[in-house]
Design a protein around this motif. Sequence first.
Motif, PDB file in Angstrom:
ATOM      1  N   ILE A  94     -35.135 -22.315 -23.109  1.00 48.55           N
ATOM      2  CA  ILE A  94     -35.225 -23.757 -22.914  1.00 48.55           C
ATOM      3  C   ILE A  94     -34.823 -24.506 -24.182  1.00 48.55           C
ATOM      4  O   ILE A  94     -34.236 -25.594 -24.126  1.00 48.55           O
ATOM      5  N   HIS A  95     -35.085 -23.914 -25.341  1.00 42.92           N
ATOM      6  CA  HIS A  95     -34.718 -24.547 -26.604  1.00 42.92           C
ATOM      7  C   HIS A  95     -33.210 -24.518 -26.816  1.00 42.92           C
ATOM      8  O   HIS A  95     -32.620 -25.496 -27.292  1.00 42.92           O
ATOM      9  N   GLN A  96     -32.570 -23.410 -26.461  1.00 47.07           N
ATOM     10  CA  GLN A  96     -31.124 -23.313 -26.591  1.00 47.07           C
ATOM     11  C   GLN A  96     -30.414 -24.240 -25.609  1.00 47.07           C
ATOM     12  O   GLN A  96     -29.390 -24.850 -25.944  1.00 47.07           O
ATOM     13  N   LEU A  97     -30.963 -24.359 -24.414  1.00 46.58           N
ATOM     14  CA  LEU A  97     -30.374 -25.275 -23.433  1.00 46.58           C
ATOM     15  C   LEU A  97     -30.459 -26.715 -23.925  1.00 46.58           C
ATOM     16  O   LEU A  97     -29.509 -27.500 -23.764  1.00 46.58           O
ATOM     17  N   ALA A  98     -31.576 -27.065 -24.552  1.00 46.39           N
ATOM     18  CA  ALA A  98     -31.734 -28.422 -25.083  1.00 46.39           C
ATOM     19  C   ALA A  98     -30.756 -28.672 -26.220  1.00 46.39           C
ATOM     20  O   ALA A  98     -30.144 -29.745 -26.305  1.00 46.39           O
ATOM     21  N   ALA A  99     -30.592 -27.692 -27.086  1.00 45.69           N
ATOM     22  CA  ALA A  99     -29.686 -27.845 -28.223  1.00 45.69           C
ATOM     23  C   ALA A  99     -28.238 -27.985 -27.776  1.00 45.69           C
ATOM     24  O   ALA A  99     -27.445 -28.681 -28.423  1.00 45.69           O
ATOM     25  N   GLN A 100     -27.880 -27.349 -26.672  1.00 40.89           N
ATOM     26  CA  GLN A 100     -26.513 -27.394 -26.169  1.00 40.89           C
ATOM     27  C   GLN A 100     -26.294 -28.517 -25.165  1.00 40.89           C
ATOM     28  O   GLN A 100     -25.171 -28.739 -24.716  1.00 40.89           O
ATOM     29  N   GLY A 101     -27.352 -29.223 -24.805  1.00 42.91           N
ATOM     30  CA  GLY A 101     -27.204 -30.343 -23.889  1.00 42.91           C
ATOM     31  C   GLY A 101     -26.911 -29.940 -22.462  1.00 42.91           C
ATOM     32  O   GLY A 101     -26.292 -30.709 -21.715  1.00 42.91           O
ATOM     33  N   GLU A 102     -27.370 -28.772 -22.052  1.00 45.72           N
ATOM     34  CA  GLU A 102     -27.153 -28.294 -20.680  1.00 45.72           C
ATOM     35  C   GLU A 102     -28.254 -28.860 -19.784  1.00 45.72           C
ATOM     36  O   GLU A 102     -29.252 -28.208 -19.489  1.00 45.72           O
ATOM     37  N   LEU A 103     -28.068 -30.106 -19.333  1.00 48.18           N
ATOM     38  CA  LEU A 103     -29.136 -30.824 -18.648  1.00 48.18           C
ATOM     39  C   LEU A 103     -29.524 -30.211 -17.313  1.00 48.18           C
ATOM     40  O   LEU A 103     -30.710 -30.116 -16.989  1.00 48.18           O
ATOM     41  N   ASP A 104     -28.557 -29.805 -16.505  1.00 50.90           N
ATOM     42  CA  ASP A 104     -28.881 -29.258 -15.186  1.00 50.90           C
ATOM     43  C   ASP A 104     -29.755 -28.021 -15.312  1.00 50.90           C
ATOM     44  O   ASP A 104     -30.778 -27.891 -14.624  1.00 50.90           O
ATOM     45  N   GLN A 105     -29.352 -27.115 -16.186  1.00 49.29           N
ATOM     46  CA  GLN A 105     -30.137 -25.891 -16.379  1.00 49.29           C
ATOM     47  C   GLN A 105     -31.477 -26.189 -17.034  1.00 49.29           C
ATOM     48  O   GLN A 105     -32.486 -25.546 -16.744  1.00 49.29           O
ATOM     49  N   LEU A 106     -31.492 -27.176 -17.922  1.00 42.94           N
ATOM     50  CA  LEU A 106     -32.743 -27.552 -18.582  1.00 42.94           C
ATOM     51  C   LEU A 106     -33.743 -28.089 -17.573  1.00 42.94           C
ATOM     52  O   LEU A 106     -34.934 -27.747 -17.611  1.00 42.94           O
ATOM     53  N   LYS A 107     -33.282 -28.917 -16.647  1.00 41.38           N
ATOM     54  CA  LYS A 107     -34.162 -29.467 -15.615  1.00 41.38           C
ATOM     55  C   LYS A 107     -34.745 -28.355 -14.754  1.00 41.38           C
ATOM     56  O   LYS A 107     -35.938 -28.368 -14.420  1.00 41.38           O
ATOM     57  N   GLU A 108     -33.902 -27.390 -14.372  1.00 42.26           N
ATOM     58  CA  GLU A 108     -34.391 -26.266 -13.569  1.00 42.26           C
ATOM     59  C   GLU A 108     -35.450 -25.483 -14.321  1.00 42.26           C
ATOM     60  O   GLU A 108     -36.462 -25.060 -13.753  1.00 42.26           O
ATOM     61  N   HIS A 109     -35.226 -25.295 -15.624  1.00 38.46           N
ATOM     62  CA  HIS A 109     -36.172 -24.546 -16.445  1.00 38.46           C
ATOM     63  C   HIS A 109     -37.507 -25.275 -16.543  1.00 38.46           C
ATOM     64  O   HIS A 109     -38.570 -24.656 -16.469  1.00 38.46           O
ATOM     65  N   LEU A 110     -37.465 -26.585 -16.696  1.00 39.27           N
ATOM     66  CA  LEU A 110     -38.690 -27.364 -16.843  1.00 39.27           C
ATOM     67  C   LEU A 110     -39.535 -27.364 -15.576  1.00 39.27           C
ATOM     68  O   LEU A 110     -40.759 -27.515 -15.641  1.00 39.27           O
ATOM     69  N   ARG A 111     -38.906 -27.188 -14.430  1.00 40.98           N
ATOM     70  CA  ARG A 111     -39.641 -27.182 -13.164  1.00 40.98           C
ATOM     71  C   ARG A 111     -40.403 -25.874 -12.941  1.00 40.98           C
ATOM     72  O   ARG A 111     -41.183 -25.768 -12.001  1.00 40.98           O
ATOM     73  N   THR A 139     -29.835 -35.608 -23.536  1.00 42.82           N
ATOM     74  CA  THR A 139     -30.932 -34.642 -23.426  1.00 42.82           C
ATOM     75  C   THR A 139     -32.193 -35.214 -24.054  1.00 42.82           C
ATOM     76  O   THR A 139     -33.293 -35.064 -23.511  1.00 42.82           O
ATOM     77  N   VAL A 140     -32.057 -35.873 -25.207  1.00 43.82           N
ATOM     78  CA  VAL A 140     -33.210 -36.510 -25.850  1.00 43.82           C
ATOM     79  C   VAL A 140     -33.813 -37.558 -24.924  1.00 43.82           C
ATOM     80  O   VAL A 140     -35.032 -37.611 -24.725  1.00 43.82           O
ATOM     81  N   ARG A 141     -32.956 -38.392 -24.344  1.00 46.68           N
ATOM     82  CA  ARG A 141     -33.445 -39.452 -23.446  1.00 46.68           C
ATOM     83  C   ARG A 141     -34.175 -38.845 -22.244  1.00 46.68           C
ATOM     84  O   ARG A 141     -35.256 -39.316 -21.856  1.00 46.68           O
ATOM     85  N   PHE A 142     -33.596 -37.805 -21.661  1.00 42.83           N
ATOM     86  CA  PHE A 142     -34.223 -37.147 -20.512  1.00 42.83           C
ATOM     87  C   PHE A 142     -35.569 -36.539 -20.890  1.00 42.83           C
ATOM     88  O   PHE A 142     -36.563 -36.696 -20.172  1.00 42.83           O
ATOM     89  N   LEU A 143     -35.624 -35.838 -22.022  1.00 47.80           N
ATOM     90  CA  LEU A 143     -36.869 -35.181 -22.430  1.00 47.80           C
ATOM     91  C   LEU A 143     -37.972 -36.208 -22.697  1.00 47.80           C
ATOM     92  O   LEU A 143     -39.139 -35.984 -22.347  1.00 47.80           O
ATOM     93  N   LEU A 144     -37.620 -37.325 -23.303  1.00 48.67           N
ATOM     94  CA  LEU A 144     -38.617 -38.374 -23.549  1.00 48.67           C
ATOM     95  C   LEU A 144     -39.147 -38.935 -22.234  1.00 48.67           C
ATOM     96  O   LEU A 144     -40.358 -39.161 -22.082  1.00 48.67           O
ATOM     97  N   GLU A 145     -38.243 -39.141 -21.272  1.00 50.26           N
ATOM     98  CA  GLU A 145     -38.676 -39.646 -19.963  1.00 50.26           C
ATOM     99  C   GLU A 145     -39.511 -38.611 -19.223  1.00 50.26           C
ATOM    100  O   GLU A 145     -40.409 -38.966 -18.449  1.00 50.26           O
ATOM    101  N   TRP A 146     -39.246 -37.333 -19.462  1.00 53.08           N
ATOM    102  CA  TRP A 146     -39.983 -36.241 -18.812  1.00 53.08           C
ATOM    103  C   TRP A 146     -41.375 -36.095 -19.410  1.00 53.08           C
ATOM    104  O   TRP A 146     -42.258 -35.495 -18.821  1.00 53.08           O
ATOM    105  N   GLY A 147     -41.575 -36.633 -20.603  1.00 53.91           N
ATOM    106  CA  GLY A 147     -42.889 -36.555 -21.235  1.00 53.91           C
ATOM    107  C   GLY A 147     -42.935 -35.791 -22.535  1.00 53.91           C
ATOM    108  O   GLY A 147     -44.028 -35.463 -23.029  1.00 53.91           O
ATOM    109  N   ALA A 148     -41.783 -35.517 -23.125  1.00 56.64           N
ATOM    110  CA  ALA A 148     -41.765 -34.822 -24.411  1.00 56.64           C
ATOM    111  C   ALA A 148     -42.451 -35.671 -25.476  1.00 56.64           C
ATOM    112  O   ALA A 148     -42.267 -36.891 -25.522  1.00 56.64           O
TER     113      ALA A 148
END
Length: 260
Positions: A94-111, A139-148
């Motif tokens: 999940i950290h590597q996906l965030a660093a690379q900006g892979e939003l679709d895969q990151l969202k799946e991982h967070l679920r 990715t930063v904007r998405f993570l903040l909205e997700w509750g990071a």
Amino acid sequence: MEPTQPAEDLILTQQPPTSELGDPEDPGEEAADGSDTVVLSLFPCTPEPVNPEPDASVSSPQAGSCLKHSTTLTNRQRGNEVSALPATLDSLSIHQLAAQGELDQLKEHLRKGDNLVNKPDERGFTPLIWASAFGEIETVRFLLEWGADPHILAKERESALSLASTGGYTDIVGLLLERDVDINIYDWNGGTPLLYAVRGNHVKCVEALLARGADLTTEADSGYTPMDLAVALGYRKVQQVIENHILKLFQSNLVPADPE
């Protein structure tokens, strides 16, 4: 004030096989290469020259150098929809996906589980810290909205704000400051967000931090204040920004109070 010895450099290396990084908010202000290593340094060494070949492959930076940014075209700029093969993406954390900006895969991982959004890695880095370090603003904007939680500090007190400032990602700095993070957070590497922004010669980022009240008097472990660093490194634009800010502060203190 002259330091007796340079501050220790902190090197944070990302592990995925490939990394497509976004450009910093003020890309014309710093050197670049194809490394995915984050180097934090507050000792004013001589700046390295800009590589004239934007697609050239350059070896990893030595300790003591500035934060590097890839100048090769990203897959998104080339028109591709993904920045790695699906099989590779499946193997990333999940950290590597965030660093690379892979939003679709990151969202799946967070679920997949609760509180993964603030899960630390072995260094204490959360997905938000990694995304901030590599300039992935969406990715930063998405993570903040997700509750990071933007207030989380890594094991050596590194913050998302400090790493975004190191890279000169002004828009990300603004997003984090809107969440009331500590603008003067001091890490164990010996610096604050402002010191890192000055060290990277990120003019816009320095302006943004000063406008929000960053402390100009804090010294790095090397003994340098933000102005000291700007002067020692010959960063005239940064020096001018700091001088103008000091002048504004001085003038505001001279303004007489309104009569009652």
